[in-house]
Design a protein around this motif. Structure first.
Motif, PDB file in Angstrom:
ATOM      1  N   LYS A  39     -11.838  -6.274   1.106  1.00 49.71           N
ATOM      2  CA  LYS A  39     -13.128  -5.642   1.373  1.00 49.71           C
ATOM      3  C   LYS A  39     -12.967  -4.186   1.805  1.00 49.71           C
ATOM      4  CE  LYS A  39     -14.886 -10.151   2.706  1.00 49.71           C
ATOM      5  NZ  LYS A  39     -13.735 -10.896   2.269  1.00 49.71           N
ATOM      6  N   MET A  40     -11.727  -3.766   2.052  1.00 49.82           N
ATOM      7  CA  MET A  40     -11.467  -2.422   2.552  1.00 49.82           C
ATOM      8  C   MET A  40     -11.236  -1.412   1.434  1.00 49.82           C
ATOM      9  SD  MET A  40      -9.074  -3.492   5.827  1.00 49.82           S
ATOM     10  CE  MET A  40      -7.909  -2.260   5.437  1.00 49.82           C
ATOM     11  N   GLY A  41     -11.030  -1.878   0.226  1.00 48.05           N
ATOM     12  CA  GLY A  41     -10.769  -0.954  -0.871  1.00 48.05           C
ATOM     13  C   GLY A  41     -10.866  -1.679  -2.198  1.00 48.05           C
ATOM     14  N   SER A  42     -10.557  -0.974  -3.245  1.00 49.81           N
ATOM     15  CA  SER A  42     -10.632  -1.577  -4.575  1.00 49.81           C
ATOM     16  C   SER A  42      -9.427  -2.496  -4.805  1.00 49.81           C
ATOM     17  CB  SER A  42     -10.663  -0.487  -5.645  1.00 49.81           C
ATOM     18  OG  SER A  42      -9.389   0.119  -5.759  1.00 49.81           O
ATOM     19  N   PRO A  43      -9.589  -3.481  -5.676  1.00 51.61           N
ATOM     20  CA  PRO A  43      -8.437  -4.342  -5.996  1.00 51.61           C
ATOM     21  C   PRO A  43      -7.246  -3.546  -6.544  1.00 51.61           C
ATOM     22  CG  PRO A  43     -10.452  -5.372  -6.757  1.00 51.61           C
ATOM     23  CD  PRO A  43     -10.820  -3.988  -6.286  1.00 51.61           C
ATOM     24  N   LEU A  44      -7.520  -2.489  -7.304  1.00 52.45           N
ATOM     25  CA  LEU A  44      -6.437  -1.673  -7.858  1.00 52.45           C
ATOM     26  C   LEU A  44      -5.649  -0.978  -6.749  1.00 52.45           C
ATOM     27  CD1 LEU A  44      -4.973  -0.589 -10.329  1.00 52.45           C
ATOM     28  CD2 LEU A  44      -6.666   1.257 -10.424  1.00 52.45           C
ATOM     29  N   ALA A  45      -6.349  -0.388  -5.783  1.00 49.11           N
ATOM     30  CA  ALA A  45      -5.663   0.290  -4.672  1.00 49.11           C
ATOM     31  C   ALA A  45      -4.877  -0.712  -3.833  1.00 49.11           C
ATOM     32  CB  ALA A  45      -6.676   1.038  -3.807  1.00 49.11           C
ATOM     33  N   LEU A  46      -5.477  -1.866  -3.580  1.00 53.99           N
ATOM     34  CA  LEU A  46      -4.795  -2.891  -2.790  1.00 53.99           C
ATOM     35  C   LEU A  46      -3.541  -3.383  -3.500  1.00 53.99           C
ATOM     36  CD1 LEU A  46      -4.895  -4.587  -0.230  1.00 53.99           C
ATOM     37  CD2 LEU A  46      -6.314  -6.222  -1.460  1.00 53.99           C
ATOM     38  N   ALA A  47      -3.646  -3.635  -4.800  1.00 51.12           N
ATOM     39  CA  ALA A  47      -2.480  -4.081  -5.576  1.00 51.12           C
ATOM     40  C   ALA A  47      -1.397  -3.005  -5.576  1.00 51.12           C
ATOM     41  CB  ALA A  47      -2.893  -4.431  -7.007  1.00 51.12           C
ATOM     42  N   ALA A  48      -1.799  -1.752  -5.757  1.00 52.56           N
ATOM     43  CA  ALA A  48      -0.826  -0.658  -5.789  1.00 52.56           C
ATOM     44  C   ALA A  48      -0.081  -0.541  -4.460  1.00 52.56           C
ATOM     45  CB  ALA A  48      -1.529   0.656  -6.133  1.00 52.56           C
ATOM     46  N   TRP A  49      -0.806  -0.622  -3.355  1.00 53.26           N
ATOM     47  CA  TRP A  49      -0.161  -0.521  -2.049  1.00 53.26           C
ATOM     48  C   TRP A  49       0.769  -1.693  -1.786  1.00 53.26           C
ATOM     49  CZ3 TRP A  49       0.938   3.391   0.716  1.00 53.26           C
ATOM     50  CH2 TRP A  49       0.124   4.513   0.703  1.00 53.26           C
ATOM     51  N   GLN A  50       0.331  -2.908  -2.129  1.00 55.09           N
ATOM     52  CA  GLN A  50       1.186  -4.065  -1.882  1.00 55.09           C
ATOM     53  C   GLN A  50       2.448  -4.011  -2.737  1.00 55.09           C
ATOM     54  OE1 GLN A  50      -1.089  -7.715  -2.058  1.00 55.09           O
ATOM     55  NE2 GLN A  50      -1.206  -7.669   0.159  1.00 55.09           N
ATOM     56  N   LEU A  51       2.317  -3.618  -3.996  1.00 52.61           N
ATOM     57  CA  LEU A  51       3.502  -3.524  -4.852  1.00 52.61           C
ATOM     58  C   LEU A  51       4.439  -2.415  -4.384  1.00 52.61           C
ATOM     59  CD1 LEU A  51       1.901  -4.134  -8.351  1.00 52.61           C
ATOM     60  CD2 LEU A  51       3.437  -5.658  -7.112  1.00 52.61           C
ATOM     61  N   THR A  52       3.877  -1.299  -3.963  1.00 48.68           N
ATOM     62  CA  THR A  52       4.700  -0.183  -3.481  1.00 48.68           C
ATOM     63  C   THR A  52       5.450  -0.573  -2.205  1.00 48.68           C
ATOM     64  OG1 THR A  52       3.185   1.424  -4.447  1.00 48.68           O
ATOM     65  CG2 THR A  52       4.658   2.218  -2.706  1.00 48.68           C
ATOM     66  N   LEU A  53       4.733  -1.130  -1.239  1.00 57.14           N
ATOM     67  CA  LEU A  53       5.383  -1.516   0.016  1.00 57.14           C
ATOM     68  C   LEU A  53       6.398  -2.632  -0.204  1.00 57.14           C
ATOM     69  CD1 LEU A  53       2.333  -1.323   2.452  1.00 57.14           C
ATOM     70  CD2 LEU A  53       4.233   0.297   2.225  1.00 57.14           C
ATOM     71  N   GLY A  54       6.059  -3.603  -1.047  1.00 54.35           N
ATOM     72  CA  GLY A  54       7.011  -4.674  -1.360  1.00 54.35           C
ATOM     73  C   GLY A  54       8.270  -4.134  -2.017  1.00 54.35           C
ATOM     74  N   GLY A  55       8.093  -3.186  -2.943  1.00 55.36           N
ATOM     75  CA  GLY A  55       9.243  -2.568  -3.603  1.00 55.36           C
ATOM     76  C   GLY A  55      10.120  -1.790  -2.642  1.00 55.36           C
ATOM     77  N   LEU A  56       9.487  -1.078  -1.716  1.00 58.25           N
ATOM     78  CA  LEU A  56      10.261  -0.314  -0.731  1.00 58.25           C
ATOM     79  C   LEU A  56      11.046  -1.230   0.202  1.00 58.25           C
ATOM     80  CD1 LEU A  56       7.736   2.540   0.144  1.00 58.25           C
ATOM     81  CD2 LEU A  56       9.880   2.719  -1.164  1.00 58.25           C
ATOM     82  N   ILE A  57      10.485  -2.397   0.509  1.00 57.29           N
ATOM     83  CA  ILE A  57      11.207  -3.356   1.354  1.00 57.29           C
ATOM     84  C   ILE A  57      12.394  -3.942   0.600  1.00 57.29           C
ATOM     85  CG2 ILE A  57      11.015  -5.634   2.446  1.00 57.29           C
ATOM     86  CD1 ILE A  57       8.107  -4.802   3.190  1.00 57.29           C
ATOM     87  N   LEU A  58      12.203  -4.220  -0.704  1.00 59.56           N
ATOM     88  CA  LEU A  58      13.268  -4.836  -1.493  1.00 59.56           C
ATOM     89  C   LEU A  58      14.334  -3.852  -1.969  1.00 59.56           C
ATOM     90  CD1 LEU A  58      11.207  -7.307  -3.680  1.00 59.56           C
ATOM     91  CD2 LEU A  58      12.689  -7.842  -1.738  1.00 59.56           C
ATOM     92  N   LEU A  59      14.014  -2.569  -2.053  1.00 62.58           N
ATOM     93  CA  LEU A  59      14.951  -1.580  -2.590  1.00 62.58           C
ATOM     94  C   LEU A  59      16.289  -1.553  -1.859  1.00 62.58           C
ATOM     95  CD1 LEU A  59      15.495   0.659  -4.642  1.00 62.58           C
ATOM     96  CD2 LEU A  59      14.447   2.268  -3.008  1.00 62.58           C
ATOM     97  N   PRO A  60      16.338  -1.473  -0.526  1.00 64.32           N
ATOM     98  CA  PRO A  60      17.652  -1.443   0.133  1.00 64.32           C
ATOM     99  C   PRO A  60      18.464  -2.721  -0.112  1.00 64.32           C
ATOM    100  CG  PRO A  60      15.897  -0.959   1.725  1.00 64.32           C
ATOM    101  CD  PRO A  60      15.243  -1.313   0.438  1.00 64.32           C
TER     102      PRO A  60
END
Length: 167
Positions: A39-60
């Motif tokens: 409810k805080m933003g668009s599904p596209l923005a939410l998906a982008a943030w979750q994928l970005t943060l998940g990727g940054l956690i998995l990268l190391p």
């Protein structure tokens, strides 16, 4: 799910079991958070943030375990582009959109993905389905239907307002 993919000779190890449980917990947590944060933003923005943060956690972890990736070829780049754009970004955006629109009760549909893959493997690749795989498919389909019916019932009960009593 294990009934779908494991044969009778498989011996699960502790690391795999822990990873599977952590994966399930992560997916469940993410699904609930998507419904709340949707409810805080668009599904596209939410998906982008979750994928970005998940990727940054998995990268190391990926760099530590696998090391730096090799230089991709043009064909590798095309395959990677397909996986990133269609298999991840589009699919995840649709998933987030579904959860923000319909609620977390659609999470039961995630159980169907390995079921469909198993059935497609049997039909298209001639892979053999044994009794355990058929039992797994039956359990998954039954639990999906039961979960969706129960979530609909709970949603219907939540919308019923008590009627005032006549004096």
């Amino acid at each position: 799910m294990a009934l779908l993919v494991l044969d009778p000779h498989a011996r699960p190890d502790a690391v795999g079991l822990i990873a599977g449980l952590a994966s399930a917990a992560s997916m469940a947590t993410g699904t609930v958070l998507i419904e709340r944060w949707g409810k805080m933003g668009s599904p596209l923005a939410l998906a982008a943030w979750q994928l970005t943060l998940g990727g940054l956690i998995l990268l190391p972890v990926a760099l530590l375990v696998e090391g730096p990736p090799p230089m991709p070829t043009a064909l590798n780049g095309l395959g990677l582009g397909y996986l990133v754009l269609i298999g991840t970004a589009l699919a995840y955006w649709l998933w987030v959109r579904g959860i923000t629109t319909l609620g977390a009760s659609v999470a039961f549909l995630g159980l169907l993905s390995p079921t469909v893959a198993t059935i497609l493997g049997a039909v298209l690749l001639g892979q053999w389905l044994g009794g355990l795989q058929l039992l797994g498919i039956a359990i998954i389909l039954s639990s999906t239907i039961a979960g969706m019916l129960l979530s609909r019932r709970a949603a219907a009960m939540a919308t019923i307002t008590p009627q005032p009593r006549a004096a």
